[in-house]
Design an enzyme around this catalytic site. Sequence first.
Site, PDB file in Angstrom:
ATOM      1  N   ASP A  65       0.946  -1.142  -0.098  1.00 43.05           N
ATOM      2  CA  ASP A  65       0.129   0.044  -0.251  1.00 43.05           C
ATOM      3  C   ASP A  65       0.889   1.276   0.177  1.00 43.05           C
ATOM      4  O   ASP A  65       2.113   1.301   0.537  1.00 43.05           O
ATOM      5  CB  ASP A  65      -0.891   0.111   1.378  1.00 43.05           C
ATOM      6  CG  ASP A  65      -2.181  -0.381   1.179  1.00 43.05           C
ATOM      7  OD1 ASP A  65      -2.601  -0.923   0.081  1.00 43.05           O
ATOM      8  OD2 ASP A  65      -3.197  -0.341   2.156  1.00 43.05           O
ATOM      9  N   TYR A  67       2.026   4.756   1.857  1.00 44.77           N
ATOM     10  CA  TYR A  67       1.792   5.409   3.166  1.00 44.77           C
ATOM     11  C   TYR A  67       0.430   5.947   3.416  1.00 44.77           C
ATOM     12  O   TYR A  67      -0.037   6.532   2.400  1.00 44.77           O
ATOM     13  CB  TYR A  67       3.032   6.382   3.448  1.00 44.77           C
ATOM     14  CG  TYR A  67       4.472   5.612   3.385  1.00 44.77           C
ATOM     15  CD1 TYR A  67       4.764   4.415   4.271  1.00 44.77           C
ATOM     16  CD2 TYR A  67       5.295   6.133   2.520  1.00 44.77           C
ATOM     17  CE1 TYR A  67       5.982   4.119   4.132  1.00 44.77           C
ATOM     18  CE2 TYR A  67       6.597   5.557   2.481  1.00 44.77           C
ATOM     19  CZ  TYR A  67       6.921   4.538   3.168  1.00 44.77           C
ATOM     20  OH  TYR A  67       8.282   3.865   3.253  1.00 44.77           O
ATOM     21  N   PHE A  78       7.938   2.427  -0.745  1.00 49.31           N
ATOM     22  CA  PHE A  78       8.894   2.731   0.425  1.00 49.31           C
ATOM     23  C   PHE A  78       9.430   4.174   0.439  1.00 49.31           C
ATOM     24  O   PHE A  78      10.022   4.566   1.294  1.00 49.31           O
ATOM     25  CB  PHE A  78       9.816   1.507   0.104  1.00 49.31           C
ATOM     26  CG  PHE A  78       9.470   0.220   0.391  1.00 49.31           C
ATOM     27  CD1 PHE A  78       9.149  -0.245   1.730  1.00 49.31           C
ATOM     28  CD2 PHE A  78       9.394  -0.583  -0.759  1.00 49.31           C
ATOM     29  CE1 PHE A  78       8.829  -1.495   1.910  1.00 49.31           C
ATOM     30  CE2 PHE A  78       9.097  -1.960  -0.629  1.00 49.31           C
ATOM     31  CZ  PHE A  78       8.351  -2.275   0.756  1.00 49.31           C
ATOM     32  N   HIS A 187       9.995  -9.062   5.287  1.00 52.84           N
ATOM     33  CA  HIS A 187       9.576  -7.574   5.120  1.00 52.84           C
ATOM     34  C   HIS A 187      10.564  -6.823   5.596  1.00 52.84           C
ATOM     35  O   HIS A 187      10.957  -7.113   7.028  1.00 52.84           O
ATOM     36  CB  HIS A 187       8.112  -7.265   5.231  1.00 52.84           C
ATOM     37  CG  HIS A 187       7.612  -5.992   4.710  1.00 52.84           C
ATOM     38  ND1 HIS A 187       7.731  -4.878   5.453  1.00 52.84           N
ATOM     39  CD2 HIS A 187       7.030  -5.852   3.575  1.00 52.84           C
ATOM     40  CE1 HIS A 187       7.144  -3.916   4.685  1.00 52.84           C
ATOM     41  NE2 HIS A 187       6.684  -4.485   3.535  1.00 52.84           N
TER      42      HIS A 187
END
Length: 222
Positions: A65, A67, A78, A187
């Site tokens: 997704d 932020y 990211f 992750h």
Amino acid sequence: MNVKLDDSWKNHLNHHINSEQFRNLVDFVKAEYQDNVCFPKGCLIFSALNNCVFDKVKLVILGQDPYHNPNQANGLAFSVPENITHPPSLVNIFKEIQQDLNTSYPVSGDLMNWVNQGVLLLNSTLTVRKNRPGSHQNKGWEDFTDEIINIISLRKKNIVFLLWGNYAKKKSKLIDQNKHLILRSGHPSPLSANRGYWFGNKHFSKANQYFKENNIAEIKWV
């Protein structure tokens, strides 16, 4: 909502873009942006694709997704805009780069420098409602971004895919492992990283080693 997709991607995604499914997604996104605060800004929804055209792609990093807090999402997985505090996952990405490449911790969280070198920072879902993680999942974005992964796998060769976390790892089935390099790890989020599933994966040096072996320009990660 001002949204434009680069022609290099449109040409490969034309069938999907003209489907009823995608039109329904567009209607949903328009309504969400009209009635709620959503991220990223409308003009940045396709930023990952528009700034890394199809022919330029040589490495793909998959996020989930955007932020969902204000001032963070810039359309690149990211990444955050210049002068914004680095979110925890990005901090751990930078720490791994620091360890892997024996370099200094990057100052800016804006990853456009990677994008300019052919890194596609692709979230699986390209929009989100403010403070509502996952709010735009299962509305059609995943089918669109899966098609992108599939087309890259089919029509290009020697692409490096960095799949971080169980969600991203599931995308392996879309990728021809005989033509491309897939690197998997936990992750970079603190929950995963602190359990030992992230640090030490050396994905950044491994990607560059693969490029070197295939006479492809390496990525300058810092």
